[in-house]
Design an enzyme around this catalytic site. Structure first.
Site, PDB file in Angstrom:
ATOM      1  N   ASP A 183     -32.062   2.012  38.876  1.00  0.00           N
ATOM      2  CA  ASP A 183     -33.365   1.504  39.325  1.00  0.00           C
ATOM      3  C   ASP A 183     -33.851   1.484  39.953  1.00  0.00           C
ATOM      4  OD1 ASP A 183     -32.763  -1.065  37.374  1.00  0.00           O
ATOM      5  OD2 ASP A 183     -30.781  -1.428  38.541  1.00  0.00           O
ATOM      6  N   GLU A 238     -30.991  -1.814  45.176  1.00  0.00           N
ATOM      7  CA  GLU A 238     -32.047  -0.814  44.102  1.00  0.00           C
ATOM      8  C   GLU A 238     -33.688  -0.975  43.794  1.00  0.00           C
ATOM      9  OE1 GLU A 238     -29.403  -1.708  40.991  1.00  0.00           O
ATOM     10  OE2 GLU A 238     -29.079  -3.337  41.305  1.00  0.00           O
ATOM     11  N   HIS A 292     -24.148  -5.651  33.469  1.00  0.00           N
ATOM     12  CA  HIS A 292     -24.723  -5.256  32.402  1.00  0.00           C
ATOM     13  C   HIS A 292     -23.730  -5.032  30.849  1.00  0.00           C
ATOM     14  CE1 HIS A 292     -28.388  -4.478  33.720  1.00  0.00           C
ATOM     15  NE2 HIS A 292     -28.534  -3.214  34.785  1.00  0.00           N
TER      16      HIS A 292
HETATM   17  C1  3PY Z   1     -28.461   1.387  38.772  1.00  0.00           C
HETATM   18  O1  3PY Z   1     -28.345   2.906  39.103  1.00  0.00           O
HETATM   19  O2  3PY Z   1     -28.881   0.676  38.680  1.00  0.00           O
HETATM   20  C2  3PY Z   1     -27.217   1.039  38.568  1.00  0.00           C
HETATM   21  O3  3PY Z   1     -27.383  -0.208  38.667  1.00  0.00           O
HETATM   22  C3  3PY Z   1     -25.593   1.593  38.421  1.00  0.00           C
HETATM   23  O4  3PY Z   1     -25.277   0.892  37.300  1.00  0.00           O
HETATM   24 MG    MG Z   2     -28.387  -1.502  39.333  1.00  0.00          MG
END
Ligand code: 3PY
Ligand code: MG
Length: 256
Positions: free
Chosen positions: A177, A151, A47
């Site tokens: 996520d 995630e 990101h």
């Molecule tokens: C998330 O919290 O989804 C992440 O990828 C942290 O950067």
């Molecule tokens: Mg993430």
């Protein structure tokens, strides 16, 4: 002991360790944070605006401050893993690892044979490790980490299979996520009860598999709570957050 050896033994002893989180492509930002009391600095290619060139420079500048650098690669760009390890990253975090097949593809680029298929060329890593080439080959699989992000719902469903992949050293929880996934896209609540439940589940399954859990915490209070839960590396930040918070505090002091 080398930076990598020291980091590997601190990970093995269970931490807790705290990472700065850097999205800026200016490596001097990572270098500034490396000189604060963080244990490790993570450079974010997913990101953040960190590209390969910035990551290669950032790793060196962070090492100049005596700290290990970890790199989060872009989604599915598993081949970037070897390049980052060649450049001297102490570990690589792969986002959105959703299946055992993803985990195997990632581990293949992270580990030398027979565990994986990492190709030889650790130029900067040799200098940073202080090891002779033969010693680096013998020790690299244990000295450097492959950390798979959990995630999504798919990743939670495949968690035991991902944890069972040889060459995956740890899993990394992405609470933002996860909160989006667990709410069917309705909310961004990285500190929700549903996310906390998922974190506890990941911790329990990882413990059973003998693997470590890392996580993105965000605020320092959350990182402290993660450390108490047994999360070995908690990321605090990011650089942008530090910059904005510092600016807002300074402006508040002059009434803005
Ligand atoms: C998330 O919290 O989804 C992440 O990828 C942290 O950067
Ligand atoms: Mg993430």
């Amino acid at each position: 002991m080398s930076i990598h050896g020291d980091f590997a033994s601190r990970l093995a002893s269970g931490g807790p360790l705290f990472s700065a989180w850097v999205g800026s492509r200016e490596p001097a930002v990572a270098a500034v944070l490396a000189r604060e009391a963080f244990d490790v600095v993570t450079l974010d290619m997913q990101h953040g605006s960190v590209d390969i060139d910035a990551a290669i420079r950032g790793i060196q500048l962070v090492a100049g401050a005596g700290k290990p650098a970890v790199v989060r690669i872009p989604v599915g760009d598993f081949q970037a893993t070897s390049r980052m390890l060649d450049a001297g990253a102490a570990a690589v975090i792969a986002p959105m690892v959703n299946s055992a097949a993803d985990a195997r593809a990632f581990a293949a680029f992270a580990k030398f044979p027979p565990l994986g298929e990492r190709s030889w060329g650790p130029h900067a890593a040799l200098a940073l490790s202080g090891l002779a080439p033969k010693d680096y080959l013998a020790r690299a699989n244990g000295l450097t980490g492959a950390v798979a992000m959990i995630e999504t719902r798919a990743a939670l469903d495949a968690l035991d299979d991902i944890l069972a992949v040889e060459g995956i050293d740890a899993v990394f929880i992405g609470p933002s996520d996860l909160s989006i996934a667990l709410s069917g896209g309705r909310e961004l609540e990285p500190e929700s009860a549903a996310v906390d439940e998922a974190i506890d589940h990941v911790l329990a399954r990882a413990k059973a598999a003998g693997k470590a859990v890392w996580a993105y915490a965000g605020p320092p209070e959350r990182a402290a709570a993660f450390a108490r839960k047994g999360i070995v590396v908690s990321a605090i930040g990011s650089d942008t957050v530090f910059l904005r918070q510092g600016a807002q505090a300074a402006l508040a002091a002059v009434g803005r």
